[in-house]
Design a protein around this motif. Structure first.
Motif, PDB file in Angstrom:
ATOM      1  N   PHE A  75       0.836  -1.200   0.000  1.00 39.60           N
ATOM      2  CA  PHE A  75       0.000   0.000   0.000  1.00 39.60           C
ATOM      3  C   PHE A  75       0.872   1.252   0.000  1.00 39.60           C
ATOM      4  CE2 PHE A  75      -1.969   3.330   2.659  1.00 39.60           C
ATOM      5  CZ  PHE A  75      -3.009   3.691   1.816  1.00 39.60           C
ATOM      6  N   ILE A  76       1.897   1.276   0.832  1.00 42.96           N
ATOM      7  CA  ILE A  76       2.810   2.434   0.877  1.00 42.96           C
ATOM      8  C   ILE A  76       3.499   2.623  -0.473  1.00 42.96           C
ATOM      9  CG2 ILE A  76       4.936   3.326   1.915  1.00 42.96           C
ATOM     10  CD1 ILE A  76       4.041   2.002   4.518  1.00 42.96           C
ATOM     11  N   LEU A  77       3.913   1.526  -1.095  1.00 44.71           N
ATOM     12  CA  LEU A  77       4.555   1.632  -2.415  1.00 44.71           C
ATOM     13  C   LEU A  77       3.587   2.168  -3.462  1.00 44.71           C
ATOM     14  CD1 LEU A  77       6.687  -1.641  -2.446  1.00 44.71           C
ATOM     15  CD2 LEU A  77       7.488   0.713  -2.148  1.00 44.71           C
ATOM     16  N   ASN A  78       2.312   1.769  -3.389  1.00 48.40           N
ATOM     17  CA  ASN A  78       1.315   2.319  -4.314  1.00 48.40           C
ATOM     18  C   ASN A  78       1.153   3.813  -4.110  1.00 48.40           C
ATOM     19  OD1 ASN A  78       0.766  -0.041  -5.633  1.00 48.40           O
ATOM     20  ND2 ASN A  78      -1.086  -0.492  -4.484  1.00 48.40           N
ATOM     21  N   VAL A  79       1.146   4.251  -2.874  1.00 45.37           N
ATOM     22  CA  VAL A  79       1.037   5.689  -2.599  1.00 45.37           C
ATOM     23  C   VAL A  79       2.249   6.413  -3.168  1.00 45.37           C
ATOM     24  CG1 VAL A  79       0.999   7.417  -0.753  1.00 45.37           C
ATOM     25  CG2 VAL A  79      -0.443   5.392  -0.583  1.00 45.37           C
ATOM     26  N   ASN A  80       3.424   5.823  -3.036  1.00 45.74           N
ATOM     27  CA  ASN A  80       4.635   6.436  -3.593  1.00 45.74           C
ATOM     28  C   ASN A  80       4.593   6.534  -5.113  1.00 45.74           C
ATOM     29  OD1 ASN A  80       6.036   7.032  -1.260  1.00 45.74           O
ATOM     30  ND2 ASN A  80       6.949   5.007  -1.141  1.00 45.74           N
ATOM     31  N   ARG A  81       3.876   5.631  -5.750  1.00 51.85           N
ATOM     32  CA  ARG A  81       3.771   5.622  -7.212  1.00 51.85           C
ATOM     33  C   ARG A  81       2.586   6.440  -7.712  1.00 51.85           C
ATOM     34  NH1 ARG A  81       4.164  -0.471  -6.657  1.00 51.85           N
ATOM     35  NH2 ARG A  81       6.390  -0.799  -6.402  1.00 51.85           N
ATOM     36  N   ASP A  82       2.029   7.276  -6.859  1.00 48.57           N
ATOM     37  CA  ASP A  82       0.876   8.122  -7.188  1.00 48.57           C
ATOM     38  C   ASP A  82      -0.363   7.305  -7.524  1.00 48.57           C
ATOM     39  OD1 ASP A  82       2.149  10.543  -6.768  1.00 48.57           O
ATOM     40  OD2 ASP A  82       2.912  10.628  -8.823  1.00 48.57           O
ATOM     41  N   LYS A  83      -0.470   6.115  -6.980  1.00 43.71           N
ATOM     42  CA  LYS A  83      -1.666   5.301  -7.137  1.00 43.71           C
ATOM     43  C   LYS A  83      -2.365   5.247  -5.779  1.00 43.71           C
ATOM     44  CE  LYS A  83      -0.347   1.355  -8.729  1.00 43.71           C
ATOM     45  NZ  LYS A  83      -0.003   0.103  -9.407  1.00 43.71           N
ATOM     46  N   VAL A  84      -2.991   6.372  -5.416  1.00 41.82           N
ATOM     47  CA  VAL A  84      -3.602   6.468  -4.095  1.00 41.82           C
ATOM     48  C   VAL A  84      -5.027   5.950  -4.131  1.00 41.82           C
ATOM     49  CG1 VAL A  84      -4.188   8.013  -2.203  1.00 41.82           C
ATOM     50  CG2 VAL A  84      -2.112   8.417  -3.510  1.00 41.82           C
ATOM     51  N   PHE A  85      -5.891   6.594  -4.905  1.00 44.37           N
ATOM     52  CA  PHE A  85      -7.290   6.197  -4.958  1.00 44.37           C
ATOM     53  C   PHE A  85      -7.523   5.270  -6.146  1.00 44.37           C
ATOM     54  CE2 PHE A  85      -7.593  10.018  -2.343  1.00 44.37           C
ATOM     55  CZ  PHE A  85      -8.318   9.494  -1.278  1.00 44.37           C
ATOM     56  N   VAL A  86      -7.056   4.025  -5.989  1.00 44.14           N
ATOM     57  CA  VAL A  86      -7.273   2.971  -6.968  1.00 44.14           C
ATOM     58  C   VAL A  86      -7.845   1.767  -6.221  1.00 44.14           C
ATOM     59  CG1 VAL A  86      -5.486   3.736  -8.580  1.00 44.14           C
ATOM     60  CG2 VAL A  86      -4.888   2.167  -6.746  1.00 44.14           C
ATOM     61  N   TRP A  87      -8.562   0.926  -6.953  1.00 46.15           N
ATOM     62  CA  TRP A  87      -9.212  -0.228  -6.331  1.00 46.15           C
ATOM     63  C   TRP A  87      -8.203  -1.222  -5.780  1.00 46.15           C
ATOM     64  CZ3 TRP A  87     -13.955  -0.274  -4.723  1.00 46.15           C
ATOM     65  CH2 TRP A  87     -14.892   0.560  -5.322  1.00 46.15           C
ATOM     66  N   GLU A  88      -6.979  -1.198  -6.267  1.00 51.27           N
ATOM     67  CA  GLU A  88      -5.941  -2.120  -5.810  1.00 51.27           C
ATOM     68  C   GLU A  88      -5.613  -1.915  -4.320  1.00 51.27           C
ATOM     69  OE1 GLU A  88      -1.248  -3.006  -6.789  1.00 51.27           O
ATOM     70  OE2 GLU A  88      -2.421  -1.804  -8.175  1.00 51.27           O
ATOM     71  N   ASN A  89      -5.783  -0.691  -3.830  1.00 50.43           N
ATOM     72  CA  ASN A  89      -5.439  -0.401  -2.438  1.00 50.43           C
ATOM     73  C   ASN A  89      -6.466  -0.932  -1.443  1.00 50.43           C
ATOM     74  OD1 ASN A  89      -3.035   0.844  -3.038  1.00 50.43           O
ATOM     75  ND2 ASN A  89      -3.937   2.869  -3.162  1.00 50.43           N
ATOM     76  N   VAL A  90      -7.691  -1.126  -1.870  1.00 44.88           N
ATOM     77  CA  VAL A  90      -8.741  -1.575  -0.949  1.00 44.88           C
ATOM     78  C   VAL A  90      -8.431  -2.961  -0.389  1.00 44.88           C
ATOM     79  CG1 VAL A  90     -11.181  -2.141  -0.739  1.00 44.88           C
ATOM     80  CG2 VAL A  90     -10.487  -0.079  -1.959  1.00 44.88           C
ATOM     81  N   PRO A  91      -8.134  -3.981  -1.227  1.00 39.58           N
ATOM     82  CA  PRO A  91      -7.812  -5.283  -0.633  1.00 39.58           C
ATOM     83  C   PRO A  91      -6.525  -5.263   0.194  1.00 39.58           C
ATOM     84  CG  PRO A  91      -7.808  -5.419  -3.036  1.00 39.58           C
ATOM     85  CD  PRO A  91      -8.233  -4.050  -2.676  1.00 39.58           C
ATOM     86  N   LEU A  92      -5.587  -4.395  -0.168  1.00 40.58           N
ATOM     87  CA  LEU A  92      -4.360  -4.303   0.626  1.00 40.58           C
ATOM     88  C   LEU A  92      -4.662  -3.804   2.034  1.00 40.58           C
ATOM     89  CD1 LEU A  92      -1.884  -2.818  -2.009  1.00 40.58           C
ATOM     90  CD2 LEU A  92      -2.059  -5.189  -1.221  1.00 40.58           C
ATOM     91  N   LEU A  93      -5.499  -2.787   2.131  1.00 39.71           N
ATOM     92  CA  LEU A  93      -5.881  -2.290   3.455  1.00 39.71           C
ATOM     93  C   LEU A  93      -6.727  -3.307   4.211  1.00 39.71           C
ATOM     94  CD1 LEU A  93      -6.627   1.443   2.625  1.00 39.71           C
ATOM     95  CD2 LEU A  93      -4.804   0.566   4.084  1.00 39.71           C
ATOM     96  N   ARG A  94      -7.584  -4.018   3.491  1.00 41.35           N
ATOM     97  CA  ARG A  94      -8.397  -5.041   4.146  1.00 41.35           C
ATOM     98  C   ARG A  94      -7.531  -6.189   4.663  1.00 41.35           C
ATOM     99  NH1 ARG A  94     -13.804  -5.467   0.371  1.00 41.35           N
ATOM    100  NH2 ARG A  94     -14.878  -3.700   1.330  1.00 41.35           N
ATOM    101  N   TRP A  95      -6.553  -6.625   3.861  1.00 43.40           N
ATOM    102  CA  TRP A  95      -5.634  -7.669   4.309  1.00 43.40           C
ATOM    103  C   TRP A  95      -4.895  -7.223   5.559  1.00 43.40           C
ATOM    104  CZ3 TRP A  95      -4.377 -12.532   4.311  1.00 43.40           C
ATOM    105  CH2 TRP A  95      -4.778 -13.358   3.273  1.00 43.40           C
ATOM    106  N   THR A  96      -4.430  -5.987   5.555  1.00 40.39           N
ATOM    107  CA  THR A  96      -3.712  -5.475   6.710  1.00 40.39           C
ATOM    108  C   THR A  96      -4.618  -5.478   7.936  1.00 40.39           C
ATOM    109  OG1 THR A  96      -2.356  -4.063   5.279  1.00 40.39           O
ATOM    110  CG2 THR A  96      -2.411  -3.512   7.607  1.00 40.39           C
ATOM    111  N   GLY A  97      -5.823  -4.955   7.785  1.00 38.10           N
ATOM    112  CA  GLY A  97      -6.739  -4.861   8.909  1.00 38.10           C
ATOM    113  C   GLY A  97      -7.201  -6.203   9.435  1.00 38.10           C
ATOM    114  N   TRP A  98      -7.719  -7.057   8.552  1.00 38.47           N
ATOM    115  CA  TRP A  98      -8.252  -8.343   8.998  1.00 38.47           C
ATOM    116  C   TRP A  98      -7.154  -9.272   9.501  1.00 38.47           C
ATOM    117  CZ3 TRP A  98     -12.846  -8.901  10.595  1.00 38.47           C
ATOM    118  CH2 TRP A  98     -13.910  -8.214  10.010  1.00 38.47           C
ATOM    119  N   GLY A  99      -6.001  -9.250   8.853  1.00 38.40           N
ATOM    120  CA  GLY A  99      -4.898 -10.103   9.301  1.00 38.40           C
ATOM    121  C   GLY A  99      -4.457  -9.775  10.717  1.00 38.40           C
ATOM    122  N   LEU A 100      -4.253  -8.487  10.970  1.00 39.33           N
ATOM    123  CA  LEU A 100      -3.849  -8.088  12.316  1.00 39.33           C
ATOM    124  C   LEU A 100      -4.961  -8.291  13.327  1.00 39.33           C
ATOM    125  CD1 LEU A 100      -1.723  -4.870  11.763  1.00 39.33           C
ATOM    126  CD2 LEU A 100      -0.952  -7.114  12.494  1.00 39.33           C
TER     127      LEU A 100
END
Length: 156
Positions: A75-100
């Protein structure tokens, strides 16, 4: 805006890594002694199905924590690549949240069954719980933002 988001993401990652490192270093002495006792007792004792379940849950927690960390780094790498509001970030944040969240729940349940004092369980798990819920909230905010963005793109 991207710089602030990037800064906050890196700050969270650094603080999370520091928490893990400091937590392990602080308990190094007692963990080493417990490992030594367990190693000696393990040679003498027979396998117990309860212990096997604890080992399996421990491996599952380690997998979930590592997977969550990898998803957050992506997710941080996507933000660095100017891909902030893309659908790819949603599952990454969900994985982070649900996993922890699941790993924290397993750890807290294990500690409860081992009769660890409630204040110690709270101190050990509250940070992970708050961070996981925050990631899940951010995923939902990203979904709302992406839907609004798509709706805006459709208007003339």
């Amino acid at each position: 805006m991207k710089k602030k988001l990037n800064l906050f993401c890196v700050l969270i990652l650094v603080l999370k890594a520091a928490q893990i490192i400091i937590g392990n270093v602080m308990s190094l002495g007692e963990n080493a002694q417990a490992f030594k006792e367990g190693w000696e007792d393990g040679g003498k004792a027979e396998a117990n199905s309860g212990e096997l379940l604890i080992v399996i849950l421990g491996i599952a927690c380690i997998f979930l924590i590592i997977r969550s960390l990898i998803a957050f780094i992506r997710f941080i790498l996507n933000v660095n690549r100017d891909k902030v509001f893309v659908w790819e970030n949603v599952p990454l944040l969900r994985w982070t949240g649900w996993g922890l969240l699941i790993a924290t729940a397993i750890i807290a349940t294990h500690d409860l069954l081992e009769h660890v004092p409630a204040d110690r369980i709270y101190n050990n798990t509250i940070d992970d719980f708050i961070f996981s819920v925050f990631c899940l909230i951010m995923a939902e905010v990203f979904i709302i933002g992406l839907k609004l963005k798509e709706e805006q793109d459709l208007t003339i």
